[in-house]
Design a protein around this motif. Structure first.
Motif, short mmCIF file in Angstrom:
data_model
loop_
_atom_site.label_atom_id
_atom_site.label_comp_id
_atom_site.label_asym_id
_atom_site.label_seq_id
_atom_site.Cartn_x
_atom_site.Cartn_y
_atom_site.Cartn_z
N VAL A 222 1.16 -1.86 15.53
CA VAL A 222 0.82 -0.60 16.27
C VAL A 222 2.01 -0.15 16.88
O VAL A 222 2.40 1.24 16.72
CB VAL A 222 -0.38 -0.73 17.48
N GLU A 223 2.88 -0.86 17.37
CA GLU A 223 4.21 -0.34 18.06
C GLU A 223 5.13 0.15 16.89
O GLU A 223 5.80 1.18 16.80
CB GLU A 223 4.92 -1.70 18.32
N HIS A 224 4.66 -0.47 15.56
CA HIS A 224 5.56 0.12 14.37
C HIS A 224 4.81 1.05 13.66
O HIS A 224 4.85 1.53 12.30
CB HIS A 224 5.95 -1.02 13.38
N GLY A 225 3.86 1.97 14.03
CA GLY A 225 2.93 2.90 13.92
C GLY A 225 2.06 2.51 12.66
O GLY A 225 1.04 3.30 11.94
N ALA A 226 1.56 1.38 12.67
CA ALA A 226 0.38 1.01 11.89
C ALA A 226 -0.93 1.26 12.44
O ALA A 226 -1.31 1.25 13.71
CB ALA A 226 0.22 -0.47 11.55
N THR A 227 -1.92 1.77 11.73
CA THR A 227 -3.42 2.29 12.30
C THR A 227 -4.26 1.32 11.51
O THR A 227 -5.56 1.46 11.90
CB THR A 227 -3.58 3.70 12.00
N HIS A 228 -4.03 0.65 10.43
CA HIS A 228 -4.93 0.03 9.65
C HIS A 228 -4.50 -1.43 9.34
O HIS A 228 -3.08 -1.68 9.54
CB HIS A 228 -5.29 0.72 8.23
N PHE A 229 -5.39 -2.37 8.75
CA PHE A 229 -4.85 -3.83 8.22
C PHE A 229 -5.70 -3.79 6.90
O PHE A 229 -6.48 -3.43 6.79
CB PHE A 229 -5.15 -4.91 9.20
N GLU B 70 -6.15 -4.70 -2.44
CA GLU B 70 -6.14 -4.42 -0.83
C GLU B 70 -7.45 -3.50 -0.56
O GLU B 70 -7.60 -2.54 -1.33
CB GLU B 70 -4.83 -3.89 -0.18
N LYS B 71 -7.90 -3.71 0.59
CA LYS B 71 -8.92 -3.05 1.35
C LYS B 71 -8.41 -2.74 2.56
O LYS B 71 -8.39 -3.63 3.41
CB LYS B 71 -10.29 -3.55 0.85
N HIS B 72 -8.43 -1.44 2.98
CA HIS B 72 -7.91 -1.03 4.31
C HIS B 72 -8.89 -0.89 5.46
O HIS B 72 -10.06 -0.20 5.05
CB HIS B 72 -7.16 0.12 4.24
N ASP B 73 -8.66 -1.43 6.34
CA ASP B 73 -9.67 -1.33 7.77
C ASP B 73 -8.76 -0.96 8.94
O ASP B 73 -7.72 -1.27 9.00
CB ASP B 73 -10.50 -2.61 8.07
N SER B 74 -9.16 0.13 9.66
CA SER B 74 -8.74 0.52 10.82
C SER B 74 -8.62 -0.46 11.88
O SER B 74 -9.75 -1.25 12.03
CB SER B 74 -8.96 2.05 11.32
N PHE B 75 -7.71 -0.21 13.01
CA PHE B 75 -7.84 -1.25 14.19
C PHE B 75 -8.99 -0.59 15.23
O PHE B 75 -9.27 -1.12 16.14
CB PHE B 75 -6.54 -1.25 15.02
N ILE B 76 -9.26 0.57 14.90
CA ILE B 76 -10.27 1.19 15.89
C ILE B 76 -11.37 0.52 16.18
O ILE B 76 -12.10 0.14 15.13
CB ILE B 76 -10.63 2.63 15.52
N SER B 77 -11.82 0.54 17.49
CA SER B 77 -13.17 -0.10 17.90
C SER B 77 -14.13 0.87 18.72
O SER B 77 -13.28 1.08 19.98
CB SER B 77 -13.14 -1.34 18.54
N PRO B 78 -14.96 1.81 18.48
CA PRO B 78 -15.75 2.81 19.22
C PRO B 78 -16.27 2.02 20.48
O PRO B 78 -16.67 1.16 20.49
CB PRO B 78 -16.76 3.31 18.40
N ARG B 79 -15.90 2.73 21.62
CA ARG B 79 -16.65 2.30 23.01
C ARG B 79 -17.87 3.31 23.25
O ARG B 79 -17.97 4.39 22.64
CB ARG B 79 -15.69 2.58 24.18
N SER B 80 -18.68 2.97 24.01
CA SER B 80 -20.11 3.55 24.27
C SER B 80 -19.68 4.99 24.74
O SER B 80 -20.74 5.88 24.82
CB SER B 80 -20.80 3.06 25.27
N ASN B 81 -18.56 5.24 25.66
CA ASN B 81 -18.34 6.40 26.20
C ASN B 81 -17.49 7.40 25.46
O ASN B 81 -17.33 8.46 25.72
CB ASN B 81 -17.29 6.43 27.47
N GLY B 82 -17.80 7.08 24.18
CA GLY B 82 -16.99 8.15 22.97
C GLY B 82 -15.61 7.94 22.75
O GLY B 82 -15.11 8.36 21.72
#
Length: 699
Positions: free
Chosen positions: A58-65, A78-90
């Motif tokens: 992430v420090e180097h600008g990556a958003t996916h793995f 390759e199949k790309h998935d983001s690092f994001i994990s949604p929270r209940s507060n949106g």
């Protein structure tokens, strides 16, 4: 301010120095032990590594793995998935777990499996390979992985490579301990993959349907100039090509690929890049990255990069020389003869182990480089013949001759080279010349396997080399393990002599291009497997199945699957080429030919009306083009009919043989009148760029 090369190198790699900085000491030690010695990695450690890896990415600008793997297609997936994990507060947070690091689940049914997986059996797994460092590319964290089916069979090239490395490590360490090297705990095979390629103008490339769809030109008259002047090899780099090479180096250095050497190759528009040696597994990954980056950087420079083994007829094709050696954890190169090779028994043991391995499994080495593309290249005066042999050079030939005749040999003194001009320095002459016709040549402290094709995954030949040499070393260990220490030297030389007697037929220091050598090779009982359909049945020979299963490289079902995949790929490749050729000739070339013939005919009629007669030249041109047109029509009809026959063949080997024996012959025969007619048409009448435009347009 631009980064210096040391600052740039590996800046996008989660390498050892980054791990040392980012990981707790105990986690770093456990991960290092896993990557170097294959120790198991528990989930707690994986979680810690994953968190550190994600933060760094992430420090180097990556958003996916992505789990980056090497299926049996020969390219990467390759199949790309983001690092994001949604929270209940949106809101979202960036997360990456140890479970996500060590395991992925791509669809396994859509990749080549050779019958291992049916369409409805879709689940497959990717498993993290910690011995090859993760890296960042295009905003994504790439995690090198192995790829297997739900039932555990290997569906990739990395898994059997890792298995072969473990097999060789086990057998080599046993032999080294027998010889008194108790401090050796591990060996690695190292590889340097010299990569040849062509660069052509991107706009011209887009106008060639054959290059776009097959990677090689299926029709095309030769240019007035080819490579006969021998002026392109090591020639001055053209400015824009030099800029491309500079940018390619920088992109590779960021990814930790040790790109070292660059130069023009023999054919016009052909070039080469060679890296520094690396551990086999990492070198294979890096060669895949190199091929990808060659194409990507070429596109930015308005070039197309061609990696096909034979993109142009009449000039050299492209190979990938596989430089192979064995190095211990104590930094000892086991294929370094030293200053006195006759008395260097450790070197001689590993030399003879390699010689016997290549002789015993010459068929497998040939199969490892067999493809529809590489079959066009092998045997021509640009690449080794299809017969596998070993060049050892003059000095080692004398050493082996002395062993064979049980004669003593004094240390050979180094020869000083004097060129004859006082201003030029003298230097030590190498102990042997080079043999560029040899498929498997000893080159000082390594072997250079020169048969692989430029688009090949270098994993394939190294799987065979590692496993075959492991088998030889196990035989050596079994022969020497009960010998008393005081008799070991004597017994080693006896064993070396026996191995030499059994396998010296594979040694050949002469010209591999001559018919005389092919006759001699036949007398020696060496294989001459000229094509993939000729070679591949040997893959399932009993001795080869025994080798693979003994060292757990492939199960019998994995052997069967690879056999079927190779046949299927071969047939599909030539099928696509045949259909592309038919399409180009019918829809592109023939209309252009008819249009030009009509123009010539109209001119003839105008001249006859005006002058009362026509010139012999104009009439002759029209007759020659008409003859070509008739031959093209006949050739097209035959090719189309035979393609239908090929499509109806249900046996995979018979189908591949038909494509080789019939379809390729049809294509060659059709090409003759097409190329003959093309040479008579003006460039502006042709619907595609010519060879002289493709090969000589670089600035």
């Amino acid at each position: 301010m631009e980064k210096s090369i040391p600052e740039m190198y590996g800046s996008l790699v989660f390498n050892d120095s980054v791990m040392k900085e980012k990981l707790p000491k105990d986690v770093y030690r456990k991960l290092h032990k896993t990557s170097k010695y294959g120790a198991s990695l528990d989930l707690d450690v994986a979680n810690t590594v994953a968190a550190a890896m994600k933060n760094w990415a992430v420090e180097h600008g990556a958003t996916h793995f992505t789990h980056w793997f090497q299926p049996m297609t020969g390219v990467t997936a390759e199949k790309h998935d983001s690092f994001i994990s949604p929270r209940s507060n949106g809101e979202v947070i960036m997360e990456f777990s140890g479970k996500e690091l060590v395991k992925g689940e791509p669809d396994a049914s859509s990749f080549p499996s050779g019958g291992l997986r049916a369409t409805f059996e879709a689940r497959g797994y990717t498993a993290w390979d910690p011995s090859s460092p993760a890296f960042i590319k295009d905003g994504t964290l790439y995690i090198p992985t192995a790829f297997c089916s739900y039932s555990g069979e290997a569906l990739d090239k990395k898994t059997p490579l890792l298995r072969s490395m473990e097999a060789l490590n086990e057998q080599a360490v046993k032999v080294l301990h027998l010889l008194g090297y108790d401090d050796v705990t591990h060996i690695d095979t190292t590889i340097g993959s010299e990569q040849e390629y062509f660069l052509i103008d991107k706009d011209l490339y887009k106008k060639r349907k054959d290059l776009l769809l097959t990677g090689r030109t299926l029709i095309g008259a030769p240019a007035p100039k080819g490579q006969e002047m021998e002026d392109h090899y090591f020639g001055v780099l053209k400015p824009k090509v030099s800029e491309y090479m500079h940018d390619l180096d920088e992109e590779l250095w960021k990814l930790g690929v040790p790109a070292k050497t660059k130069h023009n190759e023999v054919a016009p528009a052909q070039h080469e890049l060679a890296p520094v040696f690396e551990t086999a597994n990492v070198a294979v990954d890096h060669n895949q990255l190199t091929m990808e980056m060659m194409k990507k950087v070429a596109d930015k420079h308005h070039y197309a990069c061609l990696l096909h083994e034979k993109p142009f007829a009449g000039v050299n094709g492209s190979g990938k020389h596989d430089n192979w050696s064995i190095v211990t954890n104590t930094k000892m190169n086991l294929l370094d003869p030293g200053s006195d090779p006759y008395h260097n028994k450790t070197f001689l043991i590993f030399l003879l182990a390699t010689i016997s391995a290549v002789d015993n499994y010459q068929d497998l080495l040939r199969i490892s480089v067999a493809s529809a593309g590489n079959d066009h290249r092998l045997g021509a005066n640009e690449a080794p013949p299809a017969v596998v042999s070993i060049f050892v050079g003059d000095e080692l030939a004398k050493v082996l001759d002395a062993i064979d005749h049980e004669a003593s040999m004094e240390k050979t003194e180094k020869t000083e080279m004097s060129i004859g001009a006082a201003v030029l320095p003298n230097f030590v002459k190498d102990p042997t010349d080079r043999n560029r016709t040899s498929p498997f040549a000893f080159t000082g402290n390594k072997f250079e396997f020169r048969m692989p094709g430029s688009s090949l995954s270098v994993a394939d030949p190294n799987i065979i080399l590692n496993t075959a040499v492991a088998s030889s070393l196990e035989d050596i260990y079994d022969a020497l393990k009960d010998v008393p220490a005081e008799e070991l030297d004597q017994e080693v030389y006896k064993l070396l002599k026996k191995m030499l007697d059994d396998h010296k037929r594979i040694l050949f220091n002469g010209n591999g291009y001559t018919d005389a050598w092919l006759e001699e090779a036949k007398k020696r009982g060496l294989f001459n497997l000229k094509s993939l359909p000729d070679a591949l049945p040997q893959f399932k020979a009993e001795k080869n199945v025994d080798l693979f299963t003994k060292y757990h490289i492939f199960t019998e079902s994995e052997i069967d699957s690879r056999y079927e995949i190779k046949l299927e790929n071969y047939s599909k490749t030539i099928h696509i080429e045949a259909l592309t050729m038919i399409d180009m000739v019918k829809r592109d070339f023939t209309p252009a030919l008819f249009k030009y013939m009509k123009a010539v005919e109209s001119e003839l009629l105008d001249k006859k009306a005006l002058l009362g007669s026509v010139s012999g030249y104009d009439l002759r041109v029209l007759k020659e083009l008409d003859a070509c047109s008739n031959a093209i029509d006949e050739g097209l009809a035959k090719l189309e009919a035979d393609v239908k026959k090929a499509e109806g063949e249900t046996d995979s080997l018979a189908q591949a043989e038909f494509y080789h024996d019939v379809i390729l012959k049809d294509m060659d025969e059709l090409r003759v009148p097409v190329d003959t007619a093309e040479a008579k048409l003006p460039s502006e009448a042709l619907p595609y760029p010519t060879y002289d435009q493709l090969l000589f347009s670089l600035r």
